[in-house]
Design a protein around this motif. Structure first.
Motif, mmCIF file in Angstrom:
data_model
loop_
_atom_site.group_PDB
_atom_site.id
_atom_site.type_symbol
_atom_site.label_atom_id
_atom_site.label_comp_id
_atom_site.label_asym_id
_atom_site.label_seq_id
_atom_site.Cartn_x
_atom_site.Cartn_y
_atom_site.Cartn_z
ATOM 1 N N PHE A 1 4.492 -15.957 -9.766
ATOM 2 C CA PHE A 1 3.250 -15.257 -9.550
ATOM 3 C C PHE A 1 2.309 -15.599 -10.687
ATOM 4 O O PHE A 1 2.678 -15.356 -11.835
ATOM 5 C CB PHE A 1 3.518 -13.754 -9.497
ATOM 6 C CG PHE A 1 2.320 -12.942 -9.109
ATOM 7 C CD1 PHE A 1 2.047 -12.694 -7.779
ATOM 8 C CD2 PHE A 1 1.477 -12.431 -10.059
ATOM 9 C CE1 PHE A 1 0.946 -11.938 -7.411
ATOM 10 C CE2 PHE A 1 0.379 -11.680 -9.710
ATOM 11 C CZ PHE A 1 0.113 -11.434 -8.374
ATOM 12 N N PRO A 2 1.189 -16.136 -10.475
ATOM 13 C CA PRO A 2 0.693 -16.568 -9.179
ATOM 14 C C PRO A 2 1.334 -17.876 -8.739
ATOM 15 O O PRO A 2 1.923 -18.585 -9.543
ATOM 16 C CB PRO A 2 -0.808 -16.744 -9.416
ATOM 17 C CG PRO A 2 -0.922 -17.130 -10.852
ATOM 18 C CD PRO A 2 0.203 -16.402 -11.545
ATOM 19 N N GLN A 3 1.174 -18.167 -7.466
ATOM 20 C CA GLN A 3 1.776 -19.384 -6.926
ATOM 21 C C GLN A 3 0.772 -20.152 -6.078
ATOM 22 O O GLN A 3 -0.234 -19.611 -5.637
ATOM 23 C CB GLN A 3 3.015 -19.048 -6.107
ATOM 24 C CG GLN A 3 2.762 -18.130 -4.944
ATOM 25 C CD GLN A 3 4.043 -17.782 -4.216
ATOM 26 O OE1 GLN A 3 4.399 -18.450 -3.259
ATOM 27 N NE2 GLN A 3 4.710 -16.733 -4.655
ATOM 28 N N THR A 4 1.096 -21.410 -5.865
ATOM 29 C CA THR A 4 0.276 -22.271 -5.029
ATOM 30 C C THR A 4 0.618 -22.019 -3.563
ATOM 31 O O THR A 4 1.535 -21.253 -3.252
ATOM 32 C CB THR A 4 0.515 -23.754 -5.362
ATOM 33 O OG1 THR A 4 1.885 -24.068 -5.083
ATOM 34 C CG2 THR A 4 0.200 -24.058 -6.819
ATOM 35 N N GLU A 5 -0.068 -22.679 -2.670
ATOM 36 C CA GLU A 5 0.182 -22.542 -1.236
ATOM 37 C C GLU A 5 1.629 -22.865 -0.854
ATOM 38 O O GLU A 5 2.167 -22.281 0.069
ATOM 39 C CB GLU A 5 -0.757 -23.449 -0.439
ATOM 40 C CG GLU A 5 -2.164 -22.923 -0.336
ATOM 41 C CD GLU A 5 -2.250 -21.643 0.482
ATOM 42 O OE1 GLU A 5 -1.586 -21.540 1.535
ATOM 43 O OE2 GLU A 5 -2.979 -20.738 0.055
ATOM 44 N N ALA A 10 1.780 -21.536 -10.130
ATOM 45 C CA ALA A 10 0.467 -22.179 -10.244
ATOM 46 C C ALA A 10 0.185 -22.739 -11.635
ATOM 47 O O ALA A 10 -0.706 -23.565 -11.800
ATOM 48 C CB ALA A 10 -0.629 -21.197 -9.852
ATOM 49 N N PRO A 14 -3.649 -15.014 -13.866
ATOM 50 C CA PRO A 14 -4.934 -14.578 -13.316
ATOM 51 C C PRO A 14 -5.930 -14.277 -14.444
ATOM 52 O O PRO A 14 -5.548 -13.827 -15.525
ATOM 53 C CB PRO A 14 -4.588 -13.297 -12.557
ATOM 54 C CG PRO A 14 -3.124 -13.398 -12.270
ATOM 55 C CD PRO A 14 -2.546 -14.159 -13.422
ATOM 56 N N GLU A 19 -8.372 -10.550 -9.865
ATOM 57 C CA GLU A 19 -7.762 -11.788 -9.368
ATOM 58 C C GLU A 19 -6.274 -11.584 -9.078
ATOM 59 O O GLU A 19 -5.757 -12.080 -8.072
ATOM 60 C CB GLU A 19 -7.957 -12.911 -10.384
ATOM 61 C CG GLU A 19 -7.572 -14.276 -9.873
ATOM 62 C CD GLU A 19 -7.889 -15.375 -10.868
ATOM 63 O OE1 GLU A 19 -6.968 -16.181 -11.140
ATOM 64 O OE2 GLU A 19 -9.020 -15.434 -11.371
ATOM 65 N N ALA A 20 -5.585 -10.840 -9.934
ATOM 66 C CA ALA A 20 -4.161 -10.567 -9.716
ATOM 67 C C ALA A 20 -3.958 -9.738 -8.454
ATOM 68 O O ALA A 20 -3.055 -10.016 -7.654
ATOM 69 C CB ALA A 20 -3.570 -9.846 -10.930
ATOM 70 N N HIS A 23 -4.544 -11.901 -5.333
ATOM 71 C CA HIS A 23 -3.422 -12.804 -5.089
ATOM 72 C C HIS A 23 -2.224 -12.036 -4.524
ATOM 73 O O HIS A 23 -1.575 -12.485 -3.578
ATOM 74 C CB HIS A 23 -3.051 -13.546 -6.369
ATOM 75 C CG HIS A 23 -2.063 -14.638 -6.150
ATOM 76 N ND1 HIS A 23 -2.341 -15.764 -5.410
ATOM 77 C CD2 HIS A 23 -0.778 -14.766 -6.552
ATOM 78 C CE1 HIS A 23 -1.278 -16.542 -5.365
ATOM 79 N NE2 HIS A 23 -0.309 -15.954 -6.051
ATOM 80 N N GLU A 26 -2.847 -11.217 -0.923
ATOM 81 C CA GLU A 26 -2.726 -12.437 -0.123
ATOM 82 C C GLU A 26 -1.257 -12.739 0.164
ATOM 83 O O GLU A 26 -0.879 -13.066 1.294
ATOM 84 C CB GLU A 26 -3.366 -13.605 -0.869
ATOM 85 C CG GLU A 26 -3.312 -14.925 -0.145
ATOM 86 C CD GLU A 26 -3.936 -16.046 -0.967
ATOM 87 O OE1 GLU A 26 -3.367 -17.155 -0.960
ATOM 88 O OE2 GLU A 26 -4.968 -15.811 -1.609
ATOM 89 N N LEU A 27 -0.420 -12.604 -0.852
ATOM 90 C CA LEU A 27 1.015 -12.842 -0.672
ATOM 91 C C LEU A 27 1.639 -11.810 0.265
ATOM 92 O O LEU A 27 2.515 -12.143 1.067
ATOM 93 C CB LEU A 27 1.730 -12.847 -2.020
ATOM 94 C CG LEU A 27 1.371 -14.008 -2.947
ATOM 95 C CD1 LEU A 27 2.059 -13.847 -4.292
ATOM 96 C CD2 LEU A 27 1.740 -15.345 -2.313
#
Length: 75
Positions: A1-5, A10, A14, A19-20, A23, A26-27
């Motif tokens: 965390f965070p990670q790419t697609e 990543a 963040p 931003e955290a 993300h 989104e996950l």
């Protein structure tokens, strides 16, 4: 965390709590059920206070062991 697609770390943290949170949510939409913080990552909760409040106000802690880990149920 965070990670790419593709689920790989990543390589950065963040910029801020917003931003955290974005993300994390989104996950969750992609199917994440739990978020685990090993004790070595507890600094996140101090560094990103709004992120901590978001987690604590919306998700249940399923484990909270000071020297081990903290796990939130995101379902």
């Amino acid at each position: 965390f965070p990670q790419t697609e593709d689920g790989v770390y990543a390589g950065y943290y963040p910029a801020d709590s917003a931003e955290a949170i974005a993300h994390l949510e989104e996950l969750r939409k992609k199917g994440a059920d739990f978020l685990l913080f090993p004790s070595t990552a507890f600094w996140w909760l101090e560094h990103y206070p709004e992120f901590r409040r978001h987690l604590e106000s919306r998700y249940r802690k399923v484990a909270d062991q000071e020297d081990v880990c903290l796990i939130f149920d995101l379902r």
